[in-house]
Design a protein around this motif. Structure first.
Motif, PDB file in Angstrom:
ATOM      1  N   MET A   1      -8.489  13.179  -1.427  1.00 22.66           N
ATOM      2  CA  MET A   1      -7.678  12.284  -2.253  1.00 22.66           C
ATOM      3  C   MET A   1      -6.437  11.777  -1.534  1.00 22.66           C
ATOM      4  SD  MET A   1      -8.023  14.178  -5.954  1.00 22.66           S
ATOM      5  CE  MET A   1      -6.685  13.233  -6.668  1.00 22.66           C
ATOM      6  N   THR A   2      -6.165  12.252  -0.324  1.00 24.70           N
ATOM      7  CA  THR A   2      -5.071  11.678   0.455  1.00 24.70           C
ATOM      8  C   THR A   2      -5.438  10.302   1.008  1.00 24.70           C
ATOM      9  OG1 THR A   2      -5.824  12.791   2.490  1.00 24.70           O
ATOM     10  CG2 THR A   2      -4.241  13.970   1.108  1.00 24.70           C
ATOM     11  N   ILE A   3      -6.715   9.935   0.917  1.00 22.95           N
ATOM     12  CA  ILE A   3      -7.150   8.597   1.326  1.00 22.95           C
ATOM     13  C   ILE A   3      -6.790   7.609   0.219  1.00 22.95           C
ATOM     14  CG2 ILE A   3      -9.116   7.175   2.009  1.00 22.95           C
ATOM     15  CD1 ILE A   3     -10.570   9.706   2.809  1.00 22.95           C
ATOM     16  N   PRO A   4      -6.129   6.495   0.526  1.00 22.24           N
ATOM     17  CA  PRO A   4      -5.813   5.511  -0.520  1.00 22.24           C
ATOM     18  C   PRO A   4      -7.091   4.940  -1.131  1.00 22.24           C
ATOM     19  CG  PRO A   4      -5.403   4.618   1.675  1.00 22.24           C
ATOM     20  CD  PRO A   4      -5.663   6.075   1.855  1.00 22.24           C
ATOM     21  N   GLY A   5      -7.135   4.902  -2.449  1.00 20.22           N
ATOM     22  CA  GLY A   5      -8.303   4.391  -3.159  1.00 20.22           C
ATOM     23  C   GLY A   5      -9.268   5.467  -3.606  1.00 20.22           C
TER      24      GLY A   5
ATOM     25  N   VAL B   1     -14.144  10.120  -7.347  1.00 21.33           N
ATOM     26  CA  VAL B   1     -14.804   9.808  -6.066  1.00 21.33           C
ATOM     27  C   VAL B   1     -14.860  11.050  -5.192  1.00 21.33           C
ATOM     28  CG1 VAL B   1     -14.702   8.381  -4.000  1.00 21.33           C
ATOM     29  CG2 VAL B   1     -14.063   7.405  -6.201  1.00 21.33           C
ATOM     30  N   ALA B   2     -13.763  11.800  -5.127  1.00 22.85           N
ATOM     31  CA  ALA B   2     -13.720  12.995  -4.279  1.00 22.85           C
ATOM     32  C   ALA B   2     -14.725  14.042  -4.748  1.00 22.85           C
ATOM     33  CB  ALA B   2     -12.308  13.581  -4.284  1.00 22.85           C
ATOM     34  N   LEU B   3     -14.771  14.286  -6.063  1.00 24.15           N
ATOM     35  CA  LEU B   3     -15.702  15.294  -6.586  1.00 24.15           C
ATOM     36  C   LEU B   3     -17.144  14.838  -6.418  1.00 24.15           C
ATOM     37  CD1 LEU B   3     -15.906  18.025  -8.031  1.00 24.15           C
ATOM     38  CD2 LEU B   3     -15.898  16.786 -10.205  1.00 24.15           C
TER      39      LEU B   3
ATOM     40  N   MET C   1      -8.721  -0.004  -2.217  1.00 22.83           N
ATOM     41  CA  MET C   1      -7.907   0.041  -1.004  1.00 22.83           C
ATOM     42  C   MET C   1      -7.532  -1.357  -0.529  1.00 22.83           C
ATOM     43  SD  MET C   1      -8.768   1.597   2.797  1.00 22.83           S
ATOM     44  CE  MET C   1      -8.732   3.305   2.303  1.00 22.83           C
ATOM     45  N   LEU C   2      -8.481  -2.301  -0.622  1.00 27.34           N
ATOM     46  CA  LEU C   2      -8.233  -3.642  -0.108  1.00 27.34           C
ATOM     47  C   LEU C   2      -7.396  -4.501  -1.051  1.00 27.34           C
ATOM     48  CD1 LEU C   2     -11.572  -4.722   1.610  1.00 27.34           C
ATOM     49  CD2 LEU C   2      -9.434  -4.038   2.665  1.00 27.34           C
ATOM     50  N   THR C   3      -7.548  -4.311  -2.348  1.00 22.69           N
ATOM     51  CA  THR C   3      -6.932  -5.240  -3.303  1.00 22.69           C
ATOM     52  C   THR C   3      -5.738  -4.661  -4.060  1.00 22.69           C
ATOM     53  OG1 THR C   3      -8.511  -4.571  -5.037  1.00 22.69           O
ATOM     54  CG2 THR C   3      -9.129  -6.427  -3.622  1.00 22.69           C
ATOM     55  N   ARG C   4      -5.635  -3.340  -4.161  1.00 20.77           N
ATOM     56  CA  ARG C   4      -4.566  -2.759  -4.983  1.00 20.77           C
ATOM     57  C   ARG C   4      -3.590  -1.897  -4.205  1.00 20.77           C
ATOM     58  NH1 ARG C   4      -7.767  -0.778 -10.499  1.00 20.77           N
ATOM     59  NH2 ARG C   4      -8.867  -2.745 -10.892  1.00 20.77           N
ATOM     60  N   THR C   5      -4.036  -1.299  -3.117  1.00 25.67           N
ATOM     61  CA  THR C   5      -3.143  -0.446  -2.337  1.00 25.67           C
ATOM     62  C   THR C   5      -2.190  -1.307  -1.536  1.00 25.67           C
ATOM     63  OG1 THR C   5      -4.891   1.217  -2.157  1.00 25.67           O
ATOM     64  CG2 THR C   5      -3.020   1.416  -0.651  1.00 25.67           C
ATOM     65  N   SER C   6      -0.879  -1.101  -1.743  1.00 26.25           N
ATOM     66  CA  SER C   6       0.120  -1.925  -1.064  1.00 26.25           C
ATOM     67  C   SER C   6       0.425  -1.420   0.343  1.00 26.25           C
ATOM     68  CB  SER C   6       1.413  -1.966  -1.892  1.00 26.25           C
ATOM     69  OG  SER C   6       1.908  -0.646  -2.121  1.00 26.25           O
ATOM     70  N   LYS C   7       0.347  -0.105   0.544  1.00 30.88           N
ATOM     71  CA  LYS C   7       0.666   0.449   1.855  1.00 30.88           C
ATOM     72  C   LYS C   7      -0.488   0.205   2.829  1.00 30.88           C
ATOM     73  CE  LYS C   7       2.174   4.712   4.124  1.00 30.88           C
ATOM     74  NZ  LYS C   7       2.511   6.149   3.952  1.00 30.88           N
ATOM     75  N   TRP C   8      -0.141  -0.255   4.026  1.00 30.15           N
ATOM     76  CA  TRP C   8      -1.160  -0.574   5.014  1.00 30.15           C
ATOM     77  C   TRP C   8      -1.531   0.663   5.822  1.00 30.15           C
ATOM     78  CZ3 TRP C   8      -3.832  -5.057   6.380  1.00 30.15           C
ATOM     79  CH2 TRP C   8      -3.548  -6.175   5.594  1.00 30.15           C
ATOM     80  N   SER C   9      -2.775   0.683   6.247  1.00 25.54           N
ATOM     81  CA  SER C   9      -3.273   1.737   7.121  1.00 25.54           C
ATOM     82  C   SER C   9      -4.194   1.095   8.148  1.00 25.54           C
ATOM     83  CB  SER C   9      -4.034   2.793   6.320  1.00 25.54           C
ATOM     84  OG  SER C   9      -5.185   2.225   5.701  1.00 25.54           O
ATOM     85  N   TRP C  10      -4.538   1.857   9.167  1.00 25.03           N
ATOM     86  CA  TRP C  10      -5.451   1.323  10.184  1.00 25.03           C
ATOM     87  C   TRP C  10      -6.810   0.981   9.583  1.00 25.03           C
ATOM     88  CZ3 TRP C  10     -10.129   3.520  11.379  1.00 25.03           C
ATOM     89  CH2 TRP C  10     -10.371   4.814  10.894  1.00 25.03           C
ATOM     90  N   LEU C  11      -7.218   1.731   8.555  1.00 24.79           N
ATOM     91  CA  LEU C  11      -8.516   1.497   7.943  1.00 24.79           C
ATOM     92  C   LEU C  11      -8.508   0.190   7.147  1.00 24.79           C
ATOM     93  CD1 LEU C  11     -11.244   2.875   7.816  1.00 24.79           C
ATOM     94  CD2 LEU C  11     -10.496   4.099   5.767  1.00 24.79           C
TER      95      LEU C  11
ATOM     96  N   GLU D   1      -6.048  15.898   6.897  1.00 21.21           N
ATOM     97  CA  GLU D   1      -5.746  14.901   5.884  1.00 21.21           C
ATOM     98  C   GLU D   1      -5.847  13.502   6.489  1.00 21.21           C
ATOM     99  OE1 GLU D   1      -2.055  15.651   3.972  1.00 21.21           O
ATOM    100  OE2 GLU D   1      -2.728  17.527   3.040  1.00 21.21           O
ATOM    101  N   PHE D   2      -5.797  12.504   5.633  1.00 23.01           N
ATOM    102  CA  PHE D   2      -5.937  11.118   6.086  1.00 23.01           C
ATOM    103  C   PHE D   2      -4.765  10.723   6.971  1.00 23.01           C
ATOM    104  CE2 PHE D   2      -5.280   6.507   5.403  1.00 23.01           C
ATOM    105  CZ  PHE D   2      -6.478   6.061   5.945  1.00 23.01           C
ATOM    106  N   ARG D   3      -5.056  10.050   8.059  1.00 19.17           N
ATOM    107  CA  ARG D   3      -4.038   9.606   8.997  1.00 19.17           C
ATOM    108  C   ARG D   3      -3.888   8.091   8.879  1.00 19.17           C
ATOM    109  NH1 ARG D   3      -6.508  13.325  13.892  1.00 19.17           N
ATOM    110  NH2 ARG D   3      -5.796  15.328  13.049  1.00 19.17           N
ATOM    111  N   TRP D   4      -2.675   7.662   8.641  1.00 22.46           N
ATOM    112  CA  TRP D   4      -2.430   6.260   8.335  1.00 22.46           C
ATOM    113  C   TRP D   4      -2.421   5.378   9.564  1.00 22.46           C
ATOM    114  CZ3 TRP D   4      -1.871   4.376   3.335  1.00 22.46           C
ATOM    115  CH2 TRP D   4      -1.834   5.353   2.338  1.00 22.46           C
ATOM    116  N   THR D   5      -2.091   5.949  10.730  1.00 24.02           N
ATOM    117  CA  THR D   5      -1.997   5.146  11.947  1.00 24.02           C
ATOM    118  C   THR D   5      -3.207   5.369  12.828  1.00 24.02           C
ATOM    119  OG1 THR D   5      -0.728   6.886  13.042  1.00 24.02           O
ATOM    120  CG2 THR D   5       0.518   5.162  11.917  1.00 24.02           C
TER     121      THR D   5
END
Length: 344
Positions: free
Chosen positions: A216-220, A225-227, A286-296, A333-337
């Motif tokens: 769940m540390t992944i945006p979106g 989804v995790a379970l 992730m593409l339409t609602r998450t405001s914070k950018w990540s490499w993914l 955990e998810f890495r943003w960069t």
């Protein structure tokens, strides 16, 4: 002499065919579709089984667990391969299908499938029941809107919390419509309440599960989804690498090649449709609602510029599955960069 058995399972009875290593049929019979009855027949000391084939289906997990517990060398086999093998038969019957599966076991021409653990089966049952109540409640909402629209009563844009109040405002003073709509609202209310009960159960499981919290540390990616991902994958070590997740979930293109012609089609849509749909929704969020950018997200947006948003979402859904599996295996955990992100 080695023996091989094929089981063609139906709801009431299972057709059993036993062949020897030369392919000669030794015995054919029908047994009640229950693990104890099948074990009683297959544990006969007159037979020494090398493999017992069981096609994947609604009862396969229950029967498989019972026969494995009894020490039988049972193998759950992939449905599409079995169908292709049995298609060569002129007449389709339970008896002929059992014969065909037994021959598949003898010549070792099959693809085994993973049978989920009991814990994963229970989690999947919880998610299925939750989704069922959610869909039925939404169906009642839409049906109520359609029924009232016939009389010129428009519900309009209203949330699920204020939906019932809005309906009562529209049908107040209309006794005939009240007698029709009131039972539907009562059924809707009960479904919503029971849906909330199951949803709280999902949240409780996720709260106590370290893998789900890590995913769940992944945006979106939310608790559902995790379970669902944990229940679908079940045992991450059964995949040789994380990239193998995409084909299993039907998120890779189909290749149609013949001679000099090679055509790359749409995704195969094989495997778990529910998990594929949830990954698509997570990618869309992730593409339409998450405001914070990540490499993914940046990677997916580059695809959207070249090929369109739909293909970008599908590609991101596949890569999300790969990243989630790698995080599960590595315990990270998810890495943003991108600089410190694992290569997938």
């Amino acid at each position: 002499m080695k023996r091989y058995a094929g089981l063609d399972v139906s709801i009431k009875e299972t057709s059993v065919c036993i062949v020897d290593e030369t392919g000669t049929v030794c015995r054919e019979l029908k047994v009640i579709s229950h693990p104890e009855d099948l074990v009683r027949v297959l544990q006969d000391p007159a037979w020494r089984f090398e493999r017992i084939g069981l096609e994947a289906g609604p009862l396969s997990q229950w029967l498989f667990d019972g026969m494995v517990a009894a020490g039988l060398p049972v193998v759950c086999i992939e449905t599409r391969h079995t169908k292709a093998f049995l298609k060569a038969q002129v007449n389709k019957s339970d008896r002929n299908d059992a014969r065909g599966i037994a021959q598949m076991m003898r010549v070792n021409l099959f693809r085994p499938v993973h049978v989920k653990t009991l814990a994963s089966q229970k989690r999947r049952a919880l998610l299925t029941a939750r989704k069922l109540l959610q869909d039925k409640a939404m169906a009642i909402d839409n049906d109520i809107r359609g029924l009232l629209r016939n009389f010129g009563l428009k519900v309009g844009v209203v949330g699920k919390v204020g939906f019932e109040q809005r309906i009562w405002e529209l049908i107040t003073g209309l006794s005939d419509l009240t007698d029709i709509i009131a039972p539907l609202l009562a059924a809707r209310r009960i479904m919503r309440e029971q849906f909330a009960v199951l949803h709280r159960k999902v949240l409780s499981i996720v709260r106590d599960d370290r893998v789900c919290r890590r995913l769940m540390t992944i945006p979106g990616v939310g608790p559902v989804v995790a379970l669902a991902f944990c229940a679908t994958i079940d045992t991450p070590a059964r995949f040789k690498n994380s990239k193998a997740i995409g084909p299993i979930l039907g998120l890779t293109p189909v290749l149609n090649q013949s001679g000099e012609h090679a055509r790359m089609g749409r995704i195969s849509k094989c495997g778990d449709a529910v998990m594929r749909s949830l990954l698509y929704e997570a990618a869309q969020v992730m593409l339409t609602r998450t405001s914070k950018w990540s490499w993914l997200k940046a990677w997916a947006m580059n695809i959207a510029k070249r090929a369109g948003m739909r293909k970008a979402i599908v590609g991101l859904a596949r890569r999300l599955a790969v990243v989630m599996h790698r995080m599960w295996v590595d315990g990270t955990e998810f890495r943003w960069t991108r600089e410190i992100a694992p290569t997938v």
